[in-house]
Scaffold this active site. Sequence first.
Site, short mmCIF file in Angstrom:
data_model
loop_
_atom_site.label_atom_id
_atom_site.label_comp_id
_atom_site.label_asym_id
_atom_site.label_seq_id
_atom_site.Cartn_x
_atom_site.Cartn_y
_atom_site.Cartn_z
N ASP A 136 108.23 -24.30 -83.49
CA ASP A 136 107.78 -23.00 -83.59
C ASP A 136 107.02 -22.85 -85.10
O ASP A 136 106.63 -21.79 -85.26
CB ASP A 136 108.90 -22.15 -83.67
N ASP A 171 110.88 -25.24 -88.51
CA ASP A 171 110.89 -26.89 -88.03
C ASP A 171 109.53 -27.23 -89.07
O ASP A 171 109.10 -28.29 -89.02
CB ASP A 171 110.14 -26.89 -86.77
N CYS A 222 67.80 -33.70 -91.89
CA CYS A 222 68.42 -35.07 -91.40
C CYS A 222 69.80 -35.48 -92.19
O CYS A 222 70.00 -34.71 -92.99
CB CYS A 222 67.21 -36.01 -91.41
N CYS A 226 69.41 -35.93 -95.92
CA CYS A 226 69.34 -34.85 -96.71
C CYS A 226 70.76 -34.56 -97.16
O CYS A 226 70.99 -34.20 -98.53
CB CYS A 226 68.81 -33.87 -96.13
N ASP A 269 110.73 -29.71 -80.00
CA ASP A 269 111.74 -28.82 -80.16
C ASP A 269 112.25 -28.31 -78.96
O ASP A 269 111.49 -28.17 -78.16
CB ASP A 269 111.83 -28.01 -81.30
#
Length: 750
Positions: A640, A644, A27, A30, A447
């Site tokens: 790309d 960039d 759970c 834990c 772009d």
Amino acid sequence: MTLDSMAAPSANRPAEPRIFAVEGMTCAACAARIERVLAQVPGLDSAHVNLATNRAHVSAGPDIADTLVIGAIEDAGYAATRLAADRLPGEAGADHHDAPGLPRQLTLAILLTLPVFLAEMGGHLVPALHHLRAAWIDDRTFGLVQLALATLLLAGPGRSFFVGGFKAARHASPDMNTLVSLGAGAAYLFSLLSLIGPAWLPEEARHLYFEPAMVIVTLVLLGRFIEGRARRRATDSIERLAALRPSRCRVRRDGHVLEIALEDVQRGDLIEIRPGERIPVDSDIVEGRSPIDESMLTGEPLPVPRGPGERVIGGTVNQTGALVIRARGLAHEGVLADIIRMVEAAQGSRLPIQALVDRITRWFVPGILVVAVLAFGASLAFGPEPALPFALVNAIAVLIIACPCAMGLATPISLLIGTGRAAEAGILFRSGDALQRLANIRHLAMDKTGTLTEGKPRIAGETIHAPQQSDTVLRLAASAEARSEHPLAIALLDEARSRGLTLAEATELSISPGSGLAAMVEGHAVHLGSADYLADNGIAVTPFDPSAAGSLVHVAIDRVHAGTFLVADRLRADAREAVEQLRALGLTLSIVTGDQAAGALPIAEALGIADVTAGATPAGKVAALEALVQAGEGVGFVGDGINDAPVLAAADIGIAIGGGTDVAISAADLVLMRHNLRALAEAIRMARATIRNIRENLVWAFGYNLALVPVAAGLFYPVFGWQLSPMLAALAMAFSSLSVVLNATRLRWS
């Protein structure tokens, strides 16, 4: 030896990510306990635990030994194993959704519980069954039978709850095991007292609760089993990606062809690939030609012809020819391995929204223990007679129904499925945080070149002056440009090839950088370039349409202007549809490009985008993005992923489209492997759906406890006469976790 003495300082040495498979978590409490323990290990930069993947993600310097981390996890009561850095990404052994032996334990629990359940519950529903059982076996003997079966159940299949609950109590960090063991244990001990020492209890309180104790354990085990199966089916995206790799391949070694396992492939191995087989690792073709199905990477349905010297990617499919390829790397390297690692990293990450859940779950179980004690005391003081059994039932119901599993799974299970489904569509998130940031963007800057356009200049128009012919002018111009790599030259060469023109040898080549060139081709003096270049060489130029969008290449033959070619970058075929889809998502769009306005504005006009920043340097792109970010909107940038990189980093989320390269993956928060603009809108829809699904899970997980814990505590008994059976509480608790998993599974079809 203390932790401090074992941990050498890692000054000025970079931290490295490590992943540990953790066994025994049940759970959210834990996971929270392991995180708190790891936080106390000196030298760890960070540590977080993912309940859905059963992994601990640690960042630590190289001087911090794995044994420190594993020892801390084991001290918390769990088992841990470091996942090797050079393991095959996605290989089995990391994700254990079922505890070892759970199916066997569940089967045994059902067999032990069923006789008691049928006799007790069946007797309540059908009185004739009760009379039949009483005639065959008396109540005390039947009580002893129940005691024997319940003891076997709790000592066998139910033992894990008591062991786990004891470990949690020893670390002062109660969890789900604590709640189940207290609930089932209290019912068992009270029943044992009623059976062997009835004189110690009021006559009206002498009830046996072996059946609820057994059903509670069985239902919780059943819930774990079903939940584990659902989680595995819902989160098998990495397994599907890993399945793209063949398990074995044939290599040439020492004059022999050997069939070896994928992990035994060495760099430089020559590998034989038959038609229809998958490429095992990233390689270069040495012999043969064949079309390669690269759809798993690019999304393109048509195979791509490949031949000697060309690269092929691991996981792609060889179609019709026999190939011999040379391995560029090992099995755990390459594009597919990087993709799987990105998916694993995203699925193992933590969303900001998880911080609230962590704070609540830390105090949840202790709070429930307090509520159970208060419910027992209040029911004992104010409940109906016999008050003791009434109080016991309420306290047990509170302990059983309040389970933090649903809260712990709410975020990671949705993240697992959302990022996994995205990966199958070629959408790779570097982290879960990137998914949340993408869901929050309201402004998208793009772009132009290579994103909205094809990124490859082409001949878009021409004007040829008589008596010259178009093919003649193009052939001579392309022949003069044959050795150039300038984009305008490539456009002329591509057009000449598409027309089937044969090029001639160019001599006496003279280049004026940025302006044009001159050459002799088949005895003709050829000049080509800008109008100013031709004018500087004394050649009169006939004007071209000044409104044309693109670059002009003027060609003169024997010092007479023969014609003009218009070179332009064409709009991608899917650009208009993608832009409309993005607008439908409520996004404001803009173009930020380094191209000049003459090339950018026509593209923007064709797409209906009014906000255009043209002629921007990399620094200018960053400034444009920062201005948008300061306006208070979530801003994404699409490029790309290579040239960039600065602006991708400046945006709230950087998106590399059509990347697939190491540079693109490292530069962006989100990589669209397939150069399909429509995938961008799909990525945003998927991100928003995932975050919405997480919120739904959290509302359900918290709402479930807020609604049913008061009912289990008997708060509504005085008004409505409601009392929740511990068995129904166990069923509701199991359904709570399962419902979160099933709700997250809807993402696969959203």
